[in-house]
Design a protein around this motif. Structure first.
Motif, short mmCIF file in Angstrom:
data_model
loop_
_atom_site.label_atom_id
_atom_site.label_comp_id
_atom_site.label_asym_id
_atom_site.label_seq_id
_atom_site.Cartn_x
_atom_site.Cartn_y
_atom_site.Cartn_z
N GLY A 33 0.79 -1.22 0.00
CA GLY A 33 0.00 0.00 0.00
C GLY A 33 0.83 1.27 0.00
N HIS A 34 2.13 1.16 0.18
CA HIS A 34 3.00 2.33 0.21
C HIS A 34 4.10 2.26 -0.86
CE1 HIS A 34 1.53 4.10 4.05
NE2 HIS A 34 1.25 2.85 4.35
N GLY A 35 4.49 1.08 -1.24
CA GLY A 35 5.61 0.92 -2.17
C GLY A 35 6.84 0.46 -1.41
N GLY A 36 7.93 1.22 -1.53
CA GLY A 36 9.16 0.89 -0.84
C GLY A 36 9.47 1.88 0.26
N ILE A 37 10.61 1.66 0.94
CA ILE A 37 11.03 2.58 2.00
C ILE A 37 11.25 3.98 1.43
CG2 ILE A 37 12.93 3.10 3.55
CD1 ILE A 37 11.16 1.02 4.69
N MET A 38 11.87 4.05 0.27
CA MET A 38 12.14 5.35 -0.33
C MET A 38 10.86 6.10 -0.68
SD MET A 38 15.26 6.12 -0.30
CE MET A 38 15.13 7.55 -1.37
N ASP A 39 9.78 5.38 -0.94
CA ASP A 39 8.52 6.04 -1.23
C ASP A 39 7.90 6.69 0.01
OD1 ASP A 39 8.19 5.29 -4.08
OD2 ASP A 39 8.23 3.27 -3.26
N ARG A 40 8.36 6.28 1.20
CA ARG A 40 7.91 6.91 2.44
C ARG A 40 8.89 7.96 2.93
NH1 ARG A 40 3.49 7.62 2.42
NH2 ARG A 40 3.88 7.26 0.23
N LEU A 41 10.14 7.90 2.47
CA LEU A 41 11.15 8.86 2.91
C LEU A 41 11.24 10.08 1.99
CD1 LEU A 41 14.08 6.45 3.91
CD2 LEU A 41 12.34 7.45 5.40
N ASP A 42 10.47 10.07 0.90
CA ASP A 42 10.63 11.13 -0.10
C ASP A 42 10.38 12.52 0.47
OD1 ASP A 42 7.98 10.69 0.31
OD2 ASP A 42 7.43 10.44 -1.80
N SER A 43 9.38 12.67 1.32
CA SER A 43 9.10 13.98 1.91
C SER A 43 9.80 14.17 3.25
CB SER A 43 7.59 14.17 2.09
OG SER A 43 7.05 13.12 2.88
N LEU A 44 10.19 13.09 3.92
CA LEU A 44 10.85 13.21 5.22
C LEU A 44 12.30 13.65 5.09
CD1 LEU A 44 9.45 10.00 6.96
CD2 LEU A 44 8.89 12.36 7.56
N LEU A 45 13.01 13.13 4.09
CA LEU A 45 14.44 13.42 3.98
C LEU A 45 14.73 14.91 3.80
CD1 LEU A 45 15.64 10.36 1.86
CD2 LEU A 45 16.09 10.82 4.28
N PRO A 46 14.15 15.59 2.81
CA PRO A 46 14.46 17.02 2.67
C PRO A 46 13.85 17.89 3.76
CG PRO A 46 12.78 16.40 1.09
CD PRO A 46 13.22 15.13 1.75
N THR A 47 12.89 17.37 4.51
CA THR A 47 12.28 18.15 5.58
C THR A 47 13.10 18.11 6.86
OG1 THR A 47 10.10 17.68 4.63
CG2 THR A 47 10.14 18.46 6.89
N ALA A 48 13.89 17.06 7.05
CA ALA A 48 14.67 16.92 8.28
C ALA A 48 15.61 18.09 8.53
CB ALA A 48 15.45 15.59 8.25
N PRO A 49 16.44 18.52 7.58
CA PRO A 49 17.31 19.68 7.87
C PRO A 49 16.53 20.97 8.11
CG PRO A 49 17.48 19.07 5.56
CD PRO A 49 16.73 17.98 6.24
N VAL A 50 15.37 21.13 7.47
CA VAL A 50 14.56 22.33 7.67
C VAL A 50 14.04 22.40 9.10
CG1 VAL A 50 12.46 23.54 6.95
CG2 VAL A 50 13.91 22.43 5.23
N VAL A 51 13.49 21.29 9.60
CA VAL A 51 12.96 21.27 10.97
C VAL A 51 14.10 21.41 11.99
CG1 VAL A 51 11.70 19.87 12.65
CG2 VAL A 51 10.96 19.90 10.26
N TRP A 52 15.21 20.73 11.74
CA TRP A 52 16.34 20.84 12.67
C TRP A 52 16.81 22.29 12.80
CZ3 TRP A 52 21.38 22.42 11.49
CH2 TRP A 52 22.31 22.28 12.52
#
Length: 373
Positions: A345-364
């Motif tokens: 229902g989601h695909g792969g791990i990368m399909d769930r990290l697509d929006s999390l990865l570039p958001t991490a440095p912004v939130v930090w």
């Protein structure tokens, strides 16, 4: 004009009366008489009589309305009087019934997607608030699986052989270094990972060397290096709450974009990159994320205020959308829909990290500015 003119021979057609009709001449018809035309009556129609000469005209090939225009067309038999045609042709101007409106679908198995999402949330919550080191391990494993999906797809679709072994080892080292040594440790681990990619690829033939190492360095930066900001958030005193805030706002932004775009979306945001995303969905992401950010900063982060949460939510909605579009660009270039099939229902791990990865440095960065490190 007298009646005898009906039978009088006409000069130039019949010739002289003694010689008879000339060869090839055409007899002239009677002259037009308006008085006689007014006294004529239409011929009554005889039921059952053939129209336009009946079968004689058909045998002589006389064209008539409804007949075939060309000789190779089949001749359709006419129905007899009182007979109902077996297969009447539909009227071309008859109103056609409108097709039923198509119901919007999610495009994925929602039950499986919800079940997997709940399981992932439970894993994150348990590992995050029990022992920090366990969550670091969960992030490292997710990064290694994501690197495997990315490198495998690059090789399958483009023939690019980015070395997985140095990427996996260096990626896990980046996550640990970011948690232990902060940004300095993450940069050092990134540099050694890039160097390891260059050296590892030397064991193979030099063809496409530059292409493969470039893809390897890109993968090292895109997946593990951006994820080090999550472990750097975790290193703070209130690290678990910062990571939870980061995850909640990003997930809420994605959910708002999906819900609003699916229900009200009509204007495409980037049709050449991701046809499913709409401007209405982006507005939904912004609204949902700002509300979630205000609540999280007010109740989860020490010394945080609601207006800081509004700014944080706005920044997260933009970065999450750009990250989603960035991976959609990669997948469109590779000609695939999902990076993997690990998560139903989601695909792969990368399909769930697509929006999390570039958001991490912004939130930090914003959390450091608002409440310190």
């Amino acid at each position: 004009m007298n009646d005898s003119s009906w039978g009088a021979p006409q000069a130039g057609y019949w010739g002289s009366p003694d010689q008879g009709p000339a060869q090839g001449a055409v007899p002239a018809g009677p002259p037009y008489d308006a008085h006689y035309a007014q006294q004529t009556r239409p011929m009554p129609v005889v039921p059952g009589a053939p129209e336009h000469g009946g079968e004689q005209e058909a045998d002589q090939g006389v064209a008539r309305p409804g007949g075939p225009l060309f000789r190779d067309e089949p001749t359709r038999a006419r129905p007899r009087p009182g007979e109902i045609p077996q297969n009447p042709e539909p009227m071309s101007d008859a109103p056609q019934p409108a097709p039923p409106p198509q119901k919007k679908t999610a495009g994925r198995d929602l039950r499986a997607a919800i079940g997997v999402g709940v399981g992932l949330c439970a894993l994150v919550a348990v590992s995050l608030f029990v022992v920090k080191a366990v969550f670091v391990g969960v992030v490292a494993v997710a990064i290694v699986v994501g690197l495997r999906e990315l490198t495998k797809r690059l090789e399958e679709r483009k023939g690019i052989k980015a070395p997985l072994v140095p990427l996996a080892v260096g990626g896990a080292a980046m996550i640990v270094a970011g948690y232990v040594r902060g940004a300095e440790g993450a940069w050092v681990a990134m540099a050694f990972t890039a160097l390891a990619v260059l050296v590892w690829r030397m064991a193979q033939p030099p063809e496409n060397y530059l292409r493969d190492v470039t893809a390897g360095v890109f993968a090292a930066f895109y997946v593990p290096f951006l994820a080090t900001f999550v472990s750097m958030m975790l290193a703070a005193d209130d690290g678990p709450w910062r990571v939870l805030t980061f995850i909640l706002i990003t997930v809420v932004a994605d959910t708002g974009a999906y819900a609003v775009g699916w229900r009200f979306g009509t204007h495409k945001l980037a049709p050449r990159i991701s046809p499913g995303k709409t401007r209405e969905g982006l507005l939904g992401a912004v609204g949902f994320a700002m509300v979630a950010g205000a609540l999280c900063m007010q109740f989860l982060i020490a010394d945080g205020t609601w207006w800081q949460g509004l700014l944080l939510g706005l920044a997260v909605s933009v970065s999450a959308t750009l990250g989603d579009l960035g991976e959609s660009m990669i997948k469109r270039d590779l000609g695939i829909k999902d990076m993997g099939t690990l998560l139903p229902g989601h695909g792969g791990i990368m399909d769930r990290l697509d929006s999390l990865l570039p958001t991490a440095p912004v939130v930090w960065l914003l959390l450091v500015v608002f409440v310190g490190s």
